[in-house]
Design a protein around this motif. Sequence first.
Motif, PDB file in Angstrom:
ATOM      1  N   ASP A 120     -35.249  46.036  -1.399  1.00 19.49           N
ATOM      2  CA  ASP A 120     -36.654  45.334  -1.309  1.00 19.49           C
ATOM      3  C   ASP A 120     -36.984  44.204  -2.110  1.00 19.49           C
ATOM      4  OD1 ASP A 120     -37.266  47.394   0.539  1.00 19.49           O
ATOM      5  OD2 ASP A 120     -38.601  48.372  -0.742  1.00 19.49           O
ATOM      6  N   ILE A 121     -36.259  44.020  -3.292  1.00 19.22           N
ATOM      7  CA  ILE A 121     -36.529  43.086  -4.404  1.00 19.22           C
ATOM      8  C   ILE A 121     -35.555  41.805  -3.879  1.00 19.22           C
ATOM      9  CG2 ILE A 121     -36.042  42.013  -6.665  1.00 19.22           C
ATOM     10  CD1 ILE A 121     -36.437  45.149  -7.619  1.00 19.22           C
ATOM     11  N   VAL A 122     -34.512  42.135  -3.497  1.00 17.55           N
ATOM     12  CA  VAL A 122     -33.728  41.006  -3.234  1.00 17.55           C
ATOM     13  C   VAL A 122     -33.916  40.210  -1.749  1.00 17.55           C
ATOM     14  CG1 VAL A 122     -31.051  40.381  -2.421  1.00 17.55           C
ATOM     15  CG2 VAL A 122     -31.756  41.914  -4.261  1.00 17.55           C
ATOM     16  N   ASN A 123     -34.288  40.908  -0.832  1.00 19.03           N
ATOM     17  CA  ASN A 123     -34.781  40.571   0.434  1.00 19.03           C
ATOM     18  C   ASN A 123     -36.298  40.079   0.872  1.00 19.03           C
ATOM     19  OD1 ASN A 123     -32.094  40.715   1.232  1.00 19.03           O
ATOM     20  ND2 ASN A 123     -32.386  43.066   1.906  1.00 19.03           N
ATOM     21  N   MET A 124     -37.024  40.887  -0.006  1.00 16.53           N
ATOM     22  CA  MET A 124     -38.718  40.589   0.417  1.00 16.53           C
ATOM     23  C   MET A 124     -39.348  40.333  -0.841  1.00 16.53           C
ATOM     24  SD  MET A 124     -39.357  43.486   3.136  1.00 16.53           S
ATOM     25  CE  MET A 124     -38.783  44.929   1.948  1.00 16.53           C
ATOM     26  N   GLY A 125     -38.566  40.671  -2.289  1.00 15.63           N
ATOM     27  CA  GLY A 125     -39.452  40.230  -3.514  1.00 15.63           C
ATOM     28  C   GLY A 125     -40.384  41.192  -3.622  1.00 15.63           C
ATOM     29  N   ASP A 126     -40.150  42.599  -3.035  1.00 17.34           N
ATOM     30  CA  ASP A 126     -41.236  43.537  -3.063  1.00 17.34           C
ATOM     31  C   ASP A 126     -40.598  44.551  -4.150  1.00 17.34           C
ATOM     32  OD1 ASP A 126     -42.963  45.744  -3.090  1.00 17.34           O
ATOM     33  OD2 ASP A 126     -42.705  45.993  -0.680  1.00 17.34           O
ATOM     34  N   TRP A 127     -41.422  44.821  -5.254  1.00 20.36           N
ATOM     35  CA  TRP A 127     -41.021  45.737  -6.316  1.00 20.36           C
ATOM     36  C   TRP A 127     -41.411  46.986  -6.417  1.00 20.36           C
ATOM     37  CZ3 TRP A 127     -38.170  44.346 -10.760  1.00 20.36           C
ATOM     38  CH2 TRP A 127     -37.559  43.037 -10.781  1.00 20.36           C
ATOM     39  N   THR A 128     -42.297  47.418  -5.144  1.00 27.01           N
ATOM     40  CA  THR A 128     -42.979  48.860  -5.125  1.00 27.01           C
ATOM     41  C   THR A 128     -41.994  49.842  -5.474  1.00 27.01           C
ATOM     42  OG1 THR A 128     -44.456  47.735  -3.659  1.00 27.01           O
ATOM     43  CG2 THR A 128     -44.428  50.180  -3.956  1.00 27.01           C
ATOM     44  N   ARG A 129     -41.038  49.905  -4.628  1.00 23.25           N
ATOM     45  CA  ARG A 129     -40.012  50.989  -4.951  1.00 23.25           C
ATOM     46  C   ARG A 129     -39.360  50.925  -6.111  1.00 23.25           C
ATOM     47  NH1 ARG A 129     -36.743  52.723   0.514  1.00 23.25           N
ATOM     48  NH2 ARG A 129     -36.548  50.639   0.895  1.00 23.25           N
ATOM     49  N   MET A 130     -39.073  49.846  -6.658  1.00 29.11           N
ATOM     50  CA  MET A 130     -38.403  49.670  -8.043  1.00 29.11           C
ATOM     51  C   MET A 130     -39.365  50.340  -9.148  1.00 29.11           C
ATOM     52  SD  MET A 130     -35.754  49.234  -9.784  1.00 29.11           S
ATOM     53  CE  MET A 130     -34.784  48.458  -8.869  1.00 29.11           C
ATOM     54  N   ARG A 131     -40.896  49.995  -8.676  1.00 30.44           N
ATOM     55  CA  ARG A 131     -41.733  50.777  -9.752  1.00 30.44           C
ATOM     56  C   ARG A 131     -41.805  52.340  -9.797  1.00 30.44           C
ATOM     57  NH1 ARG A 131     -45.002  46.753 -11.918  1.00 30.44           N
ATOM     58  NH2 ARG A 131     -44.689  44.563 -11.028  1.00 30.44           N
ATOM     59  N   MET A 132     -41.616  52.602  -8.483  1.00 29.07           N
ATOM     60  CA  MET A 132     -41.445  54.255  -8.288  1.00 29.07           C
ATOM     61  C   MET A 132     -40.363  54.757  -9.248  1.00 29.07           C
ATOM     62  SD  MET A 132     -41.498  55.214  -4.376  1.00 29.07           S
ATOM     63  CE  MET A 132     -42.620  54.515  -3.368  1.00 29.07           C
ATOM     64  N   TRP A 133     -39.218  54.051  -9.208  1.00 27.55           N
ATOM     65  CA  TRP A 133     -37.996  54.483  -9.858  1.00 27.55           C
ATOM     66  C   TRP A 133     -38.299  54.267 -11.519  1.00 27.55           C
ATOM     67  CZ3 TRP A 133     -34.888  51.423 -13.252  1.00 27.55           C
ATOM     68  CH2 TRP A 133     -33.688  52.193 -13.366  1.00 27.55           C
ATOM     69  N   GLY A 134     -38.775  53.176 -11.765  1.00 27.97           N
ATOM     70  CA  GLY A 134     -39.269  52.882 -13.338  1.00 27.97           C
ATOM     71  C   GLY A 134     -40.327  54.051 -13.731  1.00 27.97           C
ATOM     72  N   MET A 135     -41.199  54.383 -13.088  1.00 29.35           N
ATOM     73  CA  MET A 135     -42.115  55.608 -13.531  1.00 29.35           C
ATOM     74  C   MET A 135     -41.286  56.888 -13.472  1.00 29.35           C
ATOM     75  SD  MET A 135     -45.679  56.491 -12.034  1.00 29.35           S
ATOM     76  CE  MET A 135     -46.861  55.333 -12.596  1.00 29.35           C
TER      77      MET A 135
END
Length: 371
Positions: A41-56
């Motif tokens: 999502d980050i590489v292809n769309m710049g969307d950090w939502t699921r990475m924030r899930m993982w971080g939390m």
Amino acid sequence: MDITQLTALTTKVLWAAFIVSMLFGAIAQRTHFCTMGAVSDIVNMGDWTRMRMWGMAVGVAMIGFYALAAFGLIDPGKTLYASNRFIWLSALVGGLMFGFGMVLASGCGSKTLVRIGGGNLKSVVVFVVMGVAAFATLKGVTAVLRVASVDRVAVDFATNAALPNWLASATGLSLATAGLTLALIIGLALVGWAAAGRDFLTGDNLLAGLGLGAVITAMWWVSGHLGYVAEHPETLQEAFVATNSSRMEALSFVSPVAYTIDWFMFFSDKAKVLTIGIVSVFGVVAGSAIYALASRTFRWEGFRDAEDTANHLGGAVLMGVGGVCAMGCTVGQGLSGIATLSATSIVAVAAIITGAVVALKVQVWRLERSV
């Protein structure tokens, strides 16, 4: 404790692990939690939502682990990840292999199990191939290569190679205080970073972050407290019942997949018994399947073409070999291991993410060339 009591305790631990892992499968299926997907999502769309899930989830698991330790419920020095040897090269090489492989295979070990529960037949193939490759790297041909190469390179410390131990040595703090202090600082920073994301505070995002972090914490309690025996009736030594490593374990999905295949193949051998890792594999698939069927999202899915098949086979091999070298996957190191603040886990997670980014960039490059 006698053998009868030990058997009863083992059964209790296995059922608890199965239920906790079912929760993991159901939550991951509902929220689309996936570390590979987060990087994509980050590489292809710049969307950090699921990475924030993982971080939390990491932050909650970290705080939960050291809170258990602070209350004396578990001993951080007796986990699978606790070692005086900082196996940085194994973590680096294995992590890069795993990260690259999970992109080719459309997901990591946990995502493979979640997808099996949702009806993905491609993931069944990935499961088998990854498990065989992992077992070979534990005890077979690639194990010989692993031991003769990356495992030889390590840094030996006087204490456990983990951030709390280094902080305690440098400051004179007790290990419990150092661990809880670091866990609160880093964990709360991760939770805060996740929560600060634009439009992040939704039910599913919080369920993934808080829920999966709590699941990892619960598994540490099951393995390290409920399953702890101060004096095994046969060996007269302390033990963590129903673990493959004989140490405290949480969720991980590379070596346990190998042990699951081994258990299936040699079921009649009384020496092959169920462990926390094996029942966790079953639990994640079951939890995912129950949610997929209940929500009517269960769908059969197969390979698209020969190239799709080849990518998944290659990715499965890389995940099996790399996951064993790195001592875990995006859950085994990315949630369970990094929650302990192990130095090896930190290197492994960074390498997994790097490997995934490289694989995604290669895919984009190949796509551009074909146009």
